[in-house]
Motif scaffolding. Structure first.
Motif, mmCIF file in Angstrom:
data_model
loop_
_atom_site.group_PDB
_atom_site.id
_atom_site.type_symbol
_atom_site.label_atom_id
_atom_site.label_comp_id
_atom_site.label_asym_id
_atom_site.label_seq_id
_atom_site.Cartn_x
_atom_site.Cartn_y
_atom_site.Cartn_z
ATOM 1 N N ASN A 115 0.811 -1.229 0.000
ATOM 2 C CA ASN A 115 0.000 0.000 0.000
ATOM 3 C C ASN A 115 0.839 1.272 0.000
ATOM 4 O O ASN A 115 0.355 2.340 -0.370
ATOM 5 N N ALA A 116 2.089 1.163 0.447
ATOM 6 C CA ALA A 116 2.925 2.350 0.645
ATOM 7 C C ALA A 116 3.784 2.662 -0.570
ATOM 8 O O ALA A 116 4.171 1.768 -1.328
ATOM 9 N N THR A 117 4.086 3.943 -0.741
ATOM 10 C CA THR A 117 5.085 4.348 -1.724
ATOM 11 C C THR A 117 6.448 4.338 -1.037
ATOM 12 O O THR A 117 6.548 4.180 0.177
ATOM 13 N N LYS A 118 7.507 4.505 -1.806
ATOM 14 C CA LYS A 118 8.857 4.459 -1.255
ATOM 15 C C LYS A 118 9.105 5.564 -0.228
ATOM 16 O O LYS A 118 9.930 5.417 0.667
ATOM 17 N N LEU A 119 8.404 6.684 -0.370
ATOM 18 C CA LEU A 119 8.640 7.826 0.507
ATOM 19 C C LEU A 119 7.695 7.879 1.702
ATOM 20 O O LEU A 119 7.848 8.729 2.576
ATOM 21 N N ASP A 120 6.715 6.992 1.738
ATOM 22 C CA ASP A 120 5.766 7.020 2.853
ATOM 23 C C ASP A 120 6.427 6.545 4.147
ATOM 24 O O ASP A 120 7.053 5.489 4.182
ATOM 25 N N PRO A 121 6.289 7.315 5.231
ATOM 26 C CA PRO A 121 6.834 6.874 6.525
ATOM 27 C C PRO A 121 5.985 5.752 7.125
ATOM 28 O O PRO A 121 4.771 5.719 6.955
ATOM 29 N N ILE A 122 6.652 4.842 7.814
ATOM 30 C CA ILE A 122 5.994 3.779 8.556
ATOM 31 C C ILE A 122 6.080 4.125 10.039
ATOM 32 O O ILE A 122 7.137 4.552 10.511
ATOM 33 N N VAL A 123 4.999 3.972 10.760
ATOM 34 C CA VAL A 123 4.986 4.236 12.205
ATOM 35 C C VAL A 123 4.713 2.920 12.926
ATOM 36 O O VAL A 123 3.644 2.331 12.760
ATOM 37 N N ILE A 124 5.676 2.471 13.707
ATOM 38 C CA ILE A 124 5.520 1.249 14.483
ATOM 39 C C ILE A 124 5.210 1.632 15.928
ATOM 40 O O ILE A 124 5.997 2.333 16.569
ATOM 41 N N VAL A 125 4.070 1.210 16.424
ATOM 42 C CA VAL A 125 3.707 1.448 17.820
ATOM 43 C C VAL A 125 4.165 0.235 18.628
ATOM 44 O O VAL A 125 3.678 -0.879 18.413
ATOM 45 N N ARG A 126 5.118 0.447 19.527
ATOM 46 C CA ARG A 126 5.637 -0.668 20.319
ATOM 47 C C ARG A 126 4.522 -1.318 21.137
ATOM 48 O O ARG A 126 3.679 -0.636 21.710
ATOM 49 N N SER A 127 4.561 -2.635 21.188
ATOM 50 C CA SER A 127 3.653 -3.323 22.100
ATOM 51 C C SER A 127 4.211 -3.195 23.509
ATOM 52 O O SER A 127 5.344 -2.747 23.706
ATOM 53 N N LYS A 128 3.433 -3.583 24.499
ATOM 54 C CA LYS A 128 3.886 -3.480 25.886
ATOM 55 C C LYS A 128 5.129 -4.325 26.149
ATOM 56 O O LYS A 128 5.935 -4.016 27.027
ATOM 57 N N THR A 129 5.276 -5.394 25.389
ATOM 58 C CA THR A 129 6.431 -6.277 25.573
ATOM 59 C C THR A 129 7.606 -5.888 24.684
ATOM 60 O O THR A 129 8.625 -6.572 24.657
ATOM 61 N N GLY A 130 7.482 -4.784 23.950
ATOM 62 C CA GLY A 130 8.566 -4.339 23.091
ATOM 63 C C GLY A 130 8.272 -4.600 21.626
ATOM 64 O O GLY A 130 7.148 -4.928 21.243
ATOM 65 N N LEU A 131 9.289 -4.469 20.797
ATOM 66 C CA LEU A 131 9.127 -4.706 19.371
ATOM 67 C C LEU A 131 8.908 -6.198 19.113
ATOM 68 O O LEU A 131 9.556 -7.043 19.717
ATOM 69 N N THR A 132 8.011 -6.494 18.205
ATOM 70 C CA THR A 132 7.745 -7.884 17.863
ATOM 71 C C THR A 132 8.739 -8.360 16.803
ATOM 72 O O THR A 132 9.477 -7.558 16.215
ATOM 73 N N SER A 133 8.748 -9.656 16.547
ATOM 74 C CA SER A 133 9.634 -10.193 15.505
ATOM 75 C C SER A 133 9.273 -9.611 14.139
ATOM 76 O O SER A 133 10.145 -9.374 13.301
ATOM 77 N N ALA A 134 7.982 -9.345 13.921
ATOM 78 C CA ALA A 134 7.549 -8.734 12.660
ATOM 79 C C ALA A 134 8.052 -7.292 12.550
ATOM 80 O O ALA A 134 8.445 -6.847 11.467
ATOM 81 N N ASP A 135 8.050 -6.572 13.678
ATOM 82 C CA ASP A 135 8.586 -5.204 13.687
ATOM 83 C C ASP A 135 10.079 -5.214 13.342
ATOM 84 O O ASP A 135 10.547 -4.445 12.494
ATOM 85 N N ASN A 136 10.814 -6.070 14.022
ATOM 86 C CA ASN A 136 12.264 -6.148 13.791
ATOM 87 C C ASN A 136 12.583 -6.579 12.369
ATOM 88 O O ASN A 136 13.562 -6.103 11.773
ATOM 89 N N GLN A 137 11.754 -7.465 11.822
ATOM 90 C CA GLN A 137 11.977 -7.913 10.448
ATOM 91 C C GLN A 137 11.853 -6.743 9.480
ATOM 92 O O GLN A 137 12.650 -6.593 8.557
ATOM 93 N N HIS A 138 10.857 -5.884 9.703
ATOM 94 C CA HIS A 138 10.688 -4.726 8.826
ATOM 95 C C HIS A 138 11.817 -3.719 9.020
ATOM 96 O O HIS A 138 12.355 -3.195 8.040
ATOM 97 N N ILE A 139 12.168 -3.451 10.265
ATOM 98 C CA ILE A 139 13.223 -2.472 10.546
ATOM 99 C C ILE A 139 14.536 -2.881 9.897
ATOM 100 O O ILE A 139 15.246 -2.055 9.310
ATOM 101 N N SER A 140 14.878 -4.162 9.965
ATOM 102 C CA SER A 140 16.157 -4.619 9.425
ATOM 103 C C SER A 140 16.206 -4.520 7.906
ATOM 104 O O SER A 140 17.285 -4.452 7.319
ATOM 105 N N GLN A 141 15.028 -4.474 7.263
ATOM 106 C CA GLN A 141 14.979 -4.387 5.806
ATOM 107 C C GLN A 141 14.451 -3.038 5.328
ATOM 108 O O GLN A 141 14.150 -2.865 4.149
ATOM 109 N N ASN A 142 14.372 -2.091 6.236
ATOM 110 C CA ASN A 142 13.758 -0.805 5.931
ATOM 111 C C ASN A 142 14.484 -0.050 4.824
ATOM 112 O O ASN A 142 15.701 -0.002 4.772
ATOM 113 N N LYS A 143 13.689 0.582 3.935
ATOM 114 C CA LYS A 143 14.242 1.389 2.854
ATOM 115 C C LYS A 143 13.757 2.837 2.907
ATOM 116 O O LYS A 143 14.103 3.636 2.048
ATOM 117 N N SER A 144 12.946 3.178 3.891
ATOM 118 C CA SER A 144 12.418 4.541 3.957
ATOM 119 C C SER A 144 12.587 5.094 5.365
ATOM 120 O O SER A 144 13.580 4.833 6.024
#
Length: 279
Positions: A98-127
């Motif tokens: 759904n996002a373009t290359k320039l669209d910012p992504i906002v990750i809201v931390r869960s109470k237990t911290g970043l999830t594995s899905a969050d970390n997976q996106h962050i490690s491959q982030n291009k924007s």
């Protein structure tokens, strides 16, 4: 027009979170899309599904009720926004579609911290990625940009220039009269006898960088210590809401400020971050 893609993993949304998203939306003049990531790991395995068949219906009903409550709360505050449900283990594919290359992504931390899905996106982030917790900001989004123009793999300082560019757009004119860029001077223990020379070298390099980008010395501040501890202490002492960091093309978990500064900051629940990728 820019679109903010908000990823929420916890089955709740606080008033502080809604306030932060409103501020981000206004600052960036953006549309907002929400993604409720609720992959049910409990039923990943077939034998779990079979053995828990008797209670799975009730669990599913409770789960869907919580999702409906969140959607209602979001729609109340953001009536024009879209809300998607993401049930996959990793949410990146749906968001990126759904996002373009320039669209910012906002990750809201869960109470237990970043999830594995969050970390997976962050490690491959291009924007650009905002990482926020569900607590209230001190000063309605006060930010500081961390700069460190000493990297051999970024001789043109593209990463730091991206940080400066973001800060110039983010800060109000009043905020731009105060220091909004920060450099950490780290003196290794074995080099303590040369601390004055090392500090002078750091400041000379920073002011040279400031001159190339036509930036006043008055907006640059210095602090001492190991990078992650110094950044956190500065943010706490100066009521800074989030720290802006530049990331080069390699993985975010590779070298930055002589080590794993970003990964160390990611582990702090109270630290809100903006990670700006440099292609």
């Amino acid at each position: 027009m820019t679109t903010l893609h908000i990823v929420l993993s916890d089955l709740e949304v606080t008033h502080a979170t809604l306030s932060k998203i409103t501020l981000l939306q206004n600052k960036l003049s953006a549309n907002v899309i929400w993604y409720l990531h609720h992959h049910q790991r409990l039923f990943d395995r077939r034998y779990f599904t079979h053995e828990l068949a008797g209670i799975s219906g009730e669990l599913q009903a409770n789960h869907e009720s919580k999702i409906a409550q969140i959607e209602l709360k979001i729609k109340k505050h953001f009536p024009k926004s879209s809300v998607y449900q993401c049930k996959d283990k990793y949410w990146s594919k749906q968001v990126n579609s759904n996002a373009t290359k320039l669209d910012p992504i906002v990750i809201v931390r869960s109470k237990t911290g970043l999830t594995s899905a969050d970390n997976q996106h962050i490690s491959q982030n291009k924007s650009t990625v905002f990482i926020i917790n569900q607590e209230k900001w001190y000063s309605d989004g006060k930010a500081v940009g961390a700069i460190d123009p000493f990297h051999e793999d970024d001789e043109d300082n593209k990463s730091d220039m991206k940080v400066v560019e973001f800060m110039r757009k983010w800060c109000t004119p009043a905020e731009q009269s105060e220091p909004y860029l920060l450099h950490v001077i780290h003196i290794p223990p074995l080099a303590i006898e040369y601390e004055k020379q090392i500090e002078a070298l750091h400041k000379e390099q920073i002011y040279r960088f400031a001159k190339t980008i036509k930036c006043s010395k008055s907006v640059i501040s210095f602090t001492r210590g190991t990078p992650e501890d110094a950044l956190l202490s500065y943010a706490d002492n100066n009521k800074v809401d989030f720290i802006v960091l530049g990331c080069r093309e390699h993985s975010l978990f590779d070298k930055w400020l002589n080590g794993s500064t970003i990964s160390a900051l990611l582990s702090h629940q109270s630290c809100d971050l903006v990670l700006i990728n440099t292609p």
